[in-house]
Design a protein around this motif. Structure first.
Motif, PDB file in Angstrom:
ATOM      1  N   THR A 297     -10.704   9.910  -0.782  1.00 29.17           N
ATOM      2  CA  THR A 297     -10.220  10.540   0.448  1.00 29.17           C
ATOM      3  C   THR A 297     -11.372  11.066   1.302  1.00 29.17           C
ATOM      4  O   THR A 297     -11.277  11.082   2.516  1.00 29.17           O
ATOM      5  N   GLU A 298     -12.466  11.520   0.661  1.00 30.51           N
ATOM      6  CA  GLU A 298     -13.578  12.059   1.454  1.00 30.51           C
ATOM      7  C   GLU A 298     -14.305  10.954   2.216  1.00 30.51           C
ATOM      8  O   GLU A 298     -14.720  11.133   3.356  1.00 30.51           O
ATOM      9  N   PHE A 299     -14.474   9.814   1.583  1.00 23.05           N
ATOM     10  CA  PHE A 299     -15.049   8.657   2.287  1.00 23.05           C
ATOM     11  C   PHE A 299     -14.013   8.012   3.213  1.00 23.05           C
ATOM     12  O   PHE A 299     -14.351   7.256   4.105  1.00 23.05           O
ATOM     13  N   GLY A 300     -12.735   8.262   2.910  1.00 21.65           N
ATOM     14  CA  GLY A 300     -11.662   7.648   3.689  1.00 21.65           C
ATOM     15  C   GLY A 300     -11.493   6.164   3.392  1.00 21.65           C
ATOM     16  O   GLY A 300     -11.176   5.372   4.276  1.00 21.65           O
ATOM     17  N   LEU A 301     -11.701   5.773   2.126  1.00 22.18           N
ATOM     18  CA  LEU A 301     -11.617   4.341   1.806  1.00 22.18           C
ATOM     19  C   LEU A 301     -10.607   4.068   0.695  1.00 22.18           C
ATOM     20  O   LEU A 301     -10.273   4.938  -0.107  1.00 22.18           O
ATOM     21  N   ALA A 302     -10.143   2.829   0.690  1.00 23.25           N
ATOM     22  CA  ALA A 302      -9.289   2.339  -0.390  1.00 23.25           C
ATOM     23  C   ALA A 302      -9.733   0.926  -0.738  1.00 23.25           C
ATOM     24  O   ALA A 302     -10.204   0.188   0.137  1.00 23.25           O
ATOM     25  N   LEU A 303      -9.610   0.578  -2.007  1.00 30.26           N
ATOM     26  CA  LEU A 303      -9.960  -0.768  -2.445  1.00 30.26           C
ATOM     27  C   LEU A 303      -9.060  -1.135  -3.615  1.00 30.26           C
ATOM     28  O   LEU A 303      -8.766  -0.294  -4.466  1.00 30.26           O
ATOM     29  N   THR A 304      -8.605  -2.379  -3.629  1.00 30.98           N
ATOM     30  CA  THR A 304      -7.740  -2.837  -4.717  1.00 30.98           C
ATOM     31  C   THR A 304      -8.514  -3.808  -5.601  1.00 30.98           C
ATOM     32  O   THR A 304      -8.978  -4.856  -5.135  1.00 30.98           O
ATOM     33  N   ASN A 363     -10.542  -5.884   7.425  1.00 29.69           N
ATOM     34  CA  ASN A 363      -9.545  -4.904   7.869  1.00 29.69           C
ATOM     35  C   ASN A 363     -10.055  -4.068   9.035  1.00 29.69           C
ATOM     36  O   ASN A 363      -9.936  -2.842   9.052  1.00 29.69           O
ATOM     37  N   GLY A 364     -10.702  -4.764   9.967  1.00 25.90           N
ATOM     38  CA  GLY A 364     -11.192  -4.109  11.175  1.00 25.90           C
ATOM     39  C   GLY A 364     -12.571  -3.473  11.042  1.00 25.90           C
ATOM     40  O   GLY A 364     -13.105  -2.957  12.019  1.00 25.90           O
ATOM     41  N   LEU A 365     -13.171  -3.529   9.842  1.00 29.65           N
ATOM     42  CA  LEU A 365     -14.480  -2.898   9.635  1.00 29.65           C
ATOM     43  C   LEU A 365     -15.583  -3.949   9.673  1.00 29.65           C
ATOM     44  O   LEU A 365     -15.442  -5.015   9.072  1.00 29.65           O
ATOM     45  N   PRO A 366     -16.696  -3.651  10.357  1.00 32.82           N
ATOM     46  CA  PRO A 366     -17.790  -4.626  10.410  1.00 32.82           C
ATOM     47  C   PRO A 366     -18.379  -4.880   9.022  1.00 32.82           C
ATOM     48  O   PRO A 366     -18.597  -3.937   8.265  1.00 32.82           O
ATOM     49  N   ARG A 418     -10.631  -1.161   2.725  1.00 33.61           N
ATOM     50  CA  ARG A 418      -9.930  -0.754   3.946  1.00 33.61           C
ATOM     51  C   ARG A 418     -10.010   0.750   4.162  1.00 33.61           C
ATOM     52  O   ARG A 418     -10.225   1.506   3.198  1.00 33.61           O
ATOM     53  N   PRO A 419      -9.794   1.183   5.394  1.00 38.25           N
ATOM     54  CA  PRO A 419      -9.660   2.626   5.630  1.00 38.25           C
ATOM     55  C   PRO A 419      -8.410   3.113   4.907  1.00 38.25           C
ATOM     56  O   PRO A 419      -7.403   2.407   4.863  1.00 38.25           O
ATOM     57  N   ILE A 420      -8.479   4.293   4.338  1.00 36.87           N
ATOM     58  CA  ILE A 420      -7.341   4.811   3.557  1.00 36.87           C
ATOM     59  C   ILE A 420      -6.166   5.099   4.491  1.00 36.87           C
ATOM     60  O   ILE A 420      -6.341   5.620   5.590  1.00 36.87           O
ATOM     61  N   ASP A 424      -1.640   5.753   1.064  1.00 36.14           N
ATOM     62  CA  ASP A 424      -2.686   5.789   0.031  1.00 36.14           C
ATOM     63  C   ASP A 424      -3.051   7.244  -0.304  1.00 36.14           C
ATOM     64  O   ASP A 424      -3.226   7.608  -1.465  1.00 36.14           O
ATOM     65  N   ARG A 425      -3.175   8.059   0.741  1.00 36.10           N
ATOM     66  CA  ARG A 425      -3.567   9.460   0.543  1.00 36.10           C
ATOM     67  C   ARG A 425      -2.584  10.180  -0.364  1.00 36.10           C
ATOM     68  O   ARG A 425      -2.972  10.993  -1.212  1.00 36.10           O
ATOM     69  N   LYS A 426      -1.311   9.872  -0.201  1.00 41.57           N
ATOM     70  CA  LYS A 426      -0.291  10.513  -1.056  1.00 41.57           C
ATOM     71  C   LYS A 426      -0.510  10.117  -2.512  1.00 41.57           C
ATOM     72  O   LYS A 426      -0.422  10.931  -3.418  1.00 41.57           O
ATOM     73  N   LEU A 427      -0.813   8.817  -2.718  1.00 39.81           N
ATOM     74  CA  LEU A 427      -1.028   8.330  -4.079  1.00 39.81           C
ATOM     75  C   LEU A 427      -2.307   8.903  -4.682  1.00 39.81           C
ATOM     76  O   LEU A 427      -2.458   8.955  -5.894  1.00 39.81           O
ATOM     77  N   ALA A 428      -3.235   9.302  -3.813  1.00 41.40           N
ATOM     78  CA  ALA A 428      -4.541   9.774  -4.289  1.00 41.40           C
ATOM     79  C   ALA A 428      -4.517  11.256  -4.661  1.00 41.40           C
ATOM     80  O   ALA A 428      -5.551  11.824  -4.994  1.00 41.40           O
ATOM     81  N   ARG A 429      -3.352  11.860  -4.615  1.00 45.17           N
ATOM     82  CA  ARG A 429      -3.234  13.280  -4.989  1.00 45.17           C
ATOM     83  C   ARG A 429      -3.785  13.492  -6.409  1.00 45.17           C
ATOM     84  O   ARG A 429      -3.421  12.773  -7.332  1.00 45.17           O
TER      85      ARG A 429
END
Ligand SMILES: [Zn+2]
Length: 483
Positions: A297-304, A363-366, A418-420, A424-429
């Protein structure tokens, strides 16, 4: 993975300095005991900064203070009472404790979840103080480093991003307590720890309890590994036998004597009160793993990651290994997002960039991707910019065929960066440890149904409550649950 960029740890230099210092004229082995106390303290002080930076100190002042008080009491009763000891709870879910030379002692948040009383906490700290007073820790660092360098083929992923020893001093040290590093040293630390327990009013038998906690971890991991069809982690082969039947351990602890019946300091309630509401497993500062997803959450990232790969969150990276153990995917931060992703990739790979480079967006990120060879191993690697940070995601395999097999999964993992999202944030609790009074008639199976611990919840709950493998709660007793 932590939100600060890990600095290189001076482990190589440290070891060179230490092995330089003296040789035992009889055995020819390096004799670290000739190292002066001030050198030892200086070494500890230098490494302490790095440990704190890389691991992070758990943000709970009251808990830190409590652990320090218990530790200082033991230290004053030790064979080296004049050292300036420091005790810190590091923000790691690993089940571990370790000591640096000079009296710097660390205990993980992870191991605290599995202890049941202050006496057991004192057992862990007493053991580590024993390593310091017997001056094992200096030797452990060098021995662990020697064993760690190049021990695992796949650990060389993207060399140059990691220090030259191939891994950080943290993970090397981190393995020391549990990896069976020198049975004689471990037994001596148990012996000394038991003495310090006796001198401070605890029952030295707590030392055997603690070894039991670690042994049960091993049994639990073997149980989970079996259900997942993987090899169990071989992380504490030191306990070849169960502590209850380990006669040498029983003997060294018995030598410390026993307090008069009813007089021993146990402080179960106090301990449980202190760890109530502690973060359990991964913390938000290090990112959390939920099924095959990694959220930070601090980096604001998610990866599967690919399904059924074994995911592990290290202080400086998160990695996943495939079931066949011949391919790995790693994600790490690579400093500030400066220039373009292609430039970041070039910097990271230090001239090893492949002939073909794709500049694209994920996902929109360079992003920039290439296929290359690192240390003779086929590697697919991407640099992605998210916010102010550059990230590297790499897949590496033992050989070309293994990469070919794993490539679709590696590419899918890279493409999932991808950006979180809010979901995703809810799951990262983060999970929280709570102390409750066992409801009348409740079984671990009942408690497991309400637990977020997943399919091994029954065993896991027994484990954190010191009732593995077959215990059941007694009505009204204090009980740890995970929310
Ligand atoms: Zn030890």
């Amino acid at each position: 993975m932590k939100s600060i960029v890990a600095t290189a740890i001076g482990v190589v230099l440290l070891v060179l300095t230490l092995t330089d210092c003296a040789q035992n004229p009889v055995s020819g082995n390096p004799n670290f005991v000739t190292m002066s106390e001030s050198q030892e303290v200086q070494t500890g002080r230098q490494e302490d900064v790095k440990v704190r930076q890389e691991y992070g100190v758990y943000n709970n002042k009251a808990l830190q203070q409590y652990v320090n008080e218990v530790g200082q009491r033991l230290a004053r009763a030790s064979h080296r009472p004049n050292l300036q000891y420091s005790f810190a709870v590091v923000d790691s879910p690993e089940i571990n404790a370790f000591a640096l030379p000079g009296g710097y002692i660390y205990i993980t948040r992870g191991i605290l979840s599995y202890l049941s009383s202050e006496a057991e906490l004192a057992g862990v700290l007493g053991h580590e103080i024993g390593h310091v007073t017997a001056r094992h820790s200096v030797q452990q660092i060098s021995a662990a480093t020697a064993a760690g360098v190049g021990a695992t083929l796949l650990q060389v992923f993207v060399p140059g991003l990691r220090n030259q020893a191939g891994d950080s001093v943290i993970s090397l040290l981190g393995n020391v307590l549990l990896s069976g590093y020198g049975r004689e040293h471990e037994l001596e630390a148990d012996r000394l720890g038991a003495q310090y327990l006796a001198r401070t009013g605890y029952d030295p038998q707590a030392m055997i309890k603690v070894v039991g906690v670690l042994k049960n971890q091993e049994l639990f991991d073997a149980e989970v590994a079996k259900s997942e069809g993987r090899e169990p982690r071989a992380y504490h082969g030191v306990f070849a036998s169960h502590p209850d039947s380990d006669t040498r351990l029983q003997q060294v602890v018995a030598e410390a004597g026993r307090p008069a019946p009813g007089s021993a300091r146990l402080n179960q309630e106090e301990f449980l009160r202190r760890i109530d509401r502690m973060v359990f497993a991964d913390s938000p500062a290090q990112g959390v793993i939920r099924n095959e997803n990694f959220y930070h959450t601090e980096f604001g990232l998610a990866l599967t990651f690919p399904r059924n790969w074994r995911i592990k969150n290290h202080p400086d990276r998160v990695s996943a290994t495939n079931p066949g153990n011949d391919a790995i995917i790693e994600l790490r931060s690579a400093g500030r997002a400066q220039g373009t992703p292609l430039e970041a990739l070039r910097r990271a790979l230090k001239g090893n960039i492949g002939a073909e480079v794709t500049q694209t967006t994920l996902n929109g990120l360079p992003a920039a991707l290439t296929s290359t060879s690192m240390q003779g191993l086929p590697t697919r690697v991407a640099a992605v910019f998210l916010g102010k940070t550059a990230f590297l995601i790499g897949g590496q395999a033992r050989n070309a065929q293994a990469l070919q097999r794993a490539l679709p999964e590696i590419n899918a993992a890279i493409a999932s960066f991808r950006p979180i999202s809010d979901a995703d944030r809810k799951l990262a609790r983060p999970l929280t440890l709570r102390i409750i009074n066992a409801p009348r008639g409740a079984t671990f199976a009942d408690l497991a149904r309400k637990s977020p611990l997943g399919k091994n919840a029954v065993s896991h709950l027994r484990l954190i409550n010191g009732m593995y493998p077959g215990g059941e709660p007694v009505a009204g007793q204090p009980l740890k649950v995970i929310e």
